[in-house]
Design an enzyme around this catalytic site. Structure first.
Site, mmCIF file in Angstrom:
data_model
loop_
_atom_site.group_PDB
_atom_site.id
_atom_site.type_symbol
_atom_site.label_atom_id
_atom_site.label_comp_id
_atom_site.label_asym_id
_atom_site.label_seq_id
_atom_site.Cartn_x
_atom_site.Cartn_y
_atom_site.Cartn_z
ATOM 1 N N GLY A 46 0.815 -1.215 0.000
ATOM 2 C CA GLY A 46 0.000 0.000 0.000
ATOM 3 C C GLY A 46 0.843 1.256 0.000
ATOM 4 O O GLY A 46 0.563 2.215 -0.739
ATOM 5 N N CYS A 47 1.897 1.267 0.799
ATOM 6 C CA CYS A 47 2.757 2.447 0.880
ATOM 7 C C CYS A 47 3.520 2.658 -0.418
ATOM 8 O O CYS A 47 3.763 3.793 -0.828
ATOM 9 C CB CYS A 47 3.705 2.326 2.067
ATOM 10 S SG CYS A 47 2.826 2.282 3.653
ATOM 11 N N THR A 48 3.891 1.566 -1.088
ATOM 12 C CA THR A 48 4.551 1.670 -2.382
ATOM 13 C C THR A 48 3.603 2.270 -3.410
ATOM 14 O O THR A 48 3.982 3.183 -4.161
ATOM 15 C CB THR A 48 5.055 0.287 -2.850
ATOM 16 O OG1 THR A 48 6.020 -0.188 -1.898
ATOM 17 C CG2 THR A 48 5.683 0.361 -4.228
ATOM 18 N N ALA A 51 3.241 6.026 -2.671
ATOM 19 C CA ALA A 51 4.461 6.778 -2.993
ATOM 20 C C ALA A 51 4.641 6.890 -4.506
ATOM 21 O O ALA A 51 5.027 7.953 -5.018
ATOM 22 C CB ALA A 51 5.675 6.111 -2.347
#
Length: 159
Positions: A46-48, A51
């Site tokens: 999710g963070c990838t 970003a």
């Protein structure tokens, strides 16, 4: 946990280490609008996605006067690997003691898989040219958040 920030609040100033061996101070960016977003961990799915979405939209955001700062509790070395692995162009900042996250209301109790846990609350705060909060969103979704942010900021149709 600190209270969540709302429109009109003064954005707490901070200086954090970045992913390239330097540091960034929010007040040094006065005169520009700054999107400060908080995410739990570099190199997770999710963070990838989030970003990469911010990086893909950075040209448009900068063209409209915005800078983007992504903040997580990861160490600068891990952030550098994240940047290199995924070709990220946004500035990644390290907040290992979660002090800035706490000041922004982006750390505390949250629901995770039906359980109440303490952790990073995925959040986005927009700071105007004078250092005042112009918008703040908490418990945002990683996927689709940048598109929603663009709509909310009136940037749709601007590429």
């Amino acid at each position: 946990m600190a209270d969540r920030l709302t429109k009109g609040d003064k954005a707490p100033d901070f200086t954090l280490s970045d992913d390239q061996g330097g540091s960034v101070t929010l007040s040094d960016l006065r005169g520009r609008k700054v999107i400060v977003y908080f995410y739990p961990a570099a190199m997770t799915p999710g963070c990838t996605k989030q970003a990469c979405d911010f990086s893909d939209n950075l040209g448009t955001l900068r063209g409209e006067g915005y800078e983007v700062l992504g903040i997580s509790p990861d160490k600068p070395e891990k952030l550098a690997k994240f940047r290199d692995r995924d070709g990220l162009s946004i500035t990644l900042l390290s907040d290992p003691d979660k002090k800035v996250m706490d000041e922004y209301g982006a750390f505390g109790e949250k629901k995770l898989y039906g359980k109440t846990v303490e952790g990073v609350i995925r959040s986005t705060v927009v700071v105007d040219e004078d250092g005042t909060v112009s918008d703040a969103w908490y418990n945002v979704k990683a996927t689709g958040h940048v598109a929603k942010l663009r709509r909310d900021l009136g940037l749709d149709g601007k590429d």
